[in-house]
Design a protein around this motif. Structure first.
Motif, mmCIF file in Angstrom:
data_model
loop_
_atom_site.group_PDB
_atom_site.id
_atom_site.type_symbol
_atom_site.label_atom_id
_atom_site.label_comp_id
_atom_site.label_asym_id
_atom_site.label_seq_id
_atom_site.Cartn_x
_atom_site.Cartn_y
_atom_site.Cartn_z
ATOM 1 N N UNK A 83 0.593 -1.119 -0.220
ATOM 2 C CA UNK A 83 0.145 -0.055 0.127
ATOM 3 C C UNK A 83 0.598 1.308 0.039
ATOM 4 N N UNK A 84 1.896 1.257 -0.620
ATOM 5 C CA UNK A 84 2.824 2.407 -0.972
ATOM 6 C C UNK A 84 2.516 2.775 -2.423
ATOM 7 N N UNK A 85 2.252 3.782 -2.736
ATOM 8 C CA UNK A 85 2.030 4.169 -4.307
ATOM 9 C C UNK A 85 2.853 5.273 -4.764
ATOM 10 N N UNK B 137 1.673 6.711 1.208
ATOM 11 C CA UNK B 137 1.168 5.492 2.350
ATOM 12 C C UNK B 137 -0.105 5.648 2.506
ATOM 13 N N UNK B 138 -0.845 4.355 1.800
ATOM 14 C CA UNK B 138 -2.121 4.166 1.841
ATOM 15 C C UNK B 138 -2.329 3.241 3.178
ATOM 16 N N UNK B 139 -1.428 3.084 4.148
ATOM 17 C CA UNK B 139 -1.758 2.307 5.202
ATOM 18 C C UNK B 139 -2.235 3.200 6.507
ATOM 19 N N UNK C 244 14.145 9.091 10.243
ATOM 20 C CA UNK C 244 13.068 9.822 10.547
ATOM 21 C C UNK C 244 12.813 10.717 9.120
ATOM 22 N N UNK C 245 13.591 10.668 8.007
ATOM 23 C CA UNK C 245 13.501 11.353 6.752
ATOM 24 C C UNK C 245 12.819 10.122 5.983
ATOM 25 N N UNK C 246 12.958 8.878 5.886
ATOM 26 C CA UNK C 246 12.435 7.721 5.244
ATOM 27 C C UNK C 246 11.297 7.033 5.567
ATOM 28 N N UNK C 247 10.647 7.821 6.574
ATOM 29 C CA UNK C 247 9.384 7.097 7.058
ATOM 30 C C UNK C 247 8.319 8.004 6.442
ATOM 31 N N UNK C 248 7.213 7.320 5.969
ATOM 32 C CA UNK C 248 5.950 7.998 5.564
ATOM 33 C C UNK C 248 4.863 7.811 6.455
ATOM 34 N N UNK C 249 4.291 8.872 7.117
ATOM 35 C CA UNK C 249 3.087 8.745 7.925
ATOM 36 C C UNK C 249 1.866 8.046 7.486
ATOM 37 N N UNK C 250 1.374 7.669 8.292
ATOM 38 C CA UNK C 250 -0.173 7.063 7.611
ATOM 39 C C UNK C 250 -1.017 8.026 6.926
ATOM 40 N N UNK C 251 -1.332 7.712 5.457
ATOM 41 C CA UNK C 251 -2.136 8.444 4.798
ATOM 42 C C UNK C 251 -1.277 9.528 4.436
#
Length: 175
Positions: free
Chosen positions: A54-56, A83-85, A114-121
């Motif tokens: 769910x990463x697009x 991030x669709x999660x 911290x730079x390569x993490x995508x928050x929920x939605x």
């Protein structure tokens, strides 16, 4: 090279390896197979990794002259991921490519999670500048005349891919 030898010096198992990535291990996956992958370290346990889903690839620009700038104020080609999660996802160690035949083009660093993490939605923009100016820089540029883009898992299985045709100056394509 690394080798495990019998008492009489006959090889039990050997490995010849190339460049290693920081905070990643080279592991047989599945255990004891002949296939080797750069996956998160799993010492003293089964080699495994969480499948990223769910990463697009949500938006891209292959001829960005003044649409959007990176942290240095430069207008580089870019790829926006979504991030669709319902949870944050760290992309450290995954691969981006502009050729699905060569999935190892650019590895997302594991040094600044911290730079390569995508928050929920949430969103993360990577810059296809082939210059390595930041943790969000990719080791390739996008071709204006068209090509492929892919986000690949540790084992090179596609998470999301696209093939695009000729792009216009200062235009982006979006989902």
């Amino acid at each position: 090279q690394v080798g495990l030898l019998n008492y009489d010096q006959t090889p039990i198992d050997t490995l010849t390896y190339s460049e290693q990535y920081k905070n990643a291990s080279m592991s047989r996956y599945p255990d004891a197979s002949d296939a080797w992958y750069f996956i998160p370290p799993t010492p003293n346990s089964t080699n495994t990794y969480d499948t990223i889903q769910n990463i697009y690839i949500n938006e891209y620009s292959a001829d960005n002259n003044d649409l959007y700038s990176n942290s240095l104020g430069q207008h580089e080609d870019y790829i926006e991921l979504y991030n669709g999660n319902d949870h944050a996802v760290n992309l450290a160690g995954l691969f981006m490519t502009d050729s699905l035949a060569d999935g190892f083009k650019s590895r997302i660093p594991s040094t600044e999670t911290d730079s390569t993490t995508i928050p929920s939605k949430g969103y993360l923009t990577l810059f296809a500048d082939s210059e390595g100016n930041s943790v969000l820089s990719l080791d390739f540029k996008l071709g204006r005349s068209g090509e492929q883009v892919g986000l690949l898992n540790y084992d090179q299985t596609p998470i999301d891919t696209l093939t695009y045709s000729e792009q216009y100056k200062n235009a982006s394509m979006s989902r």
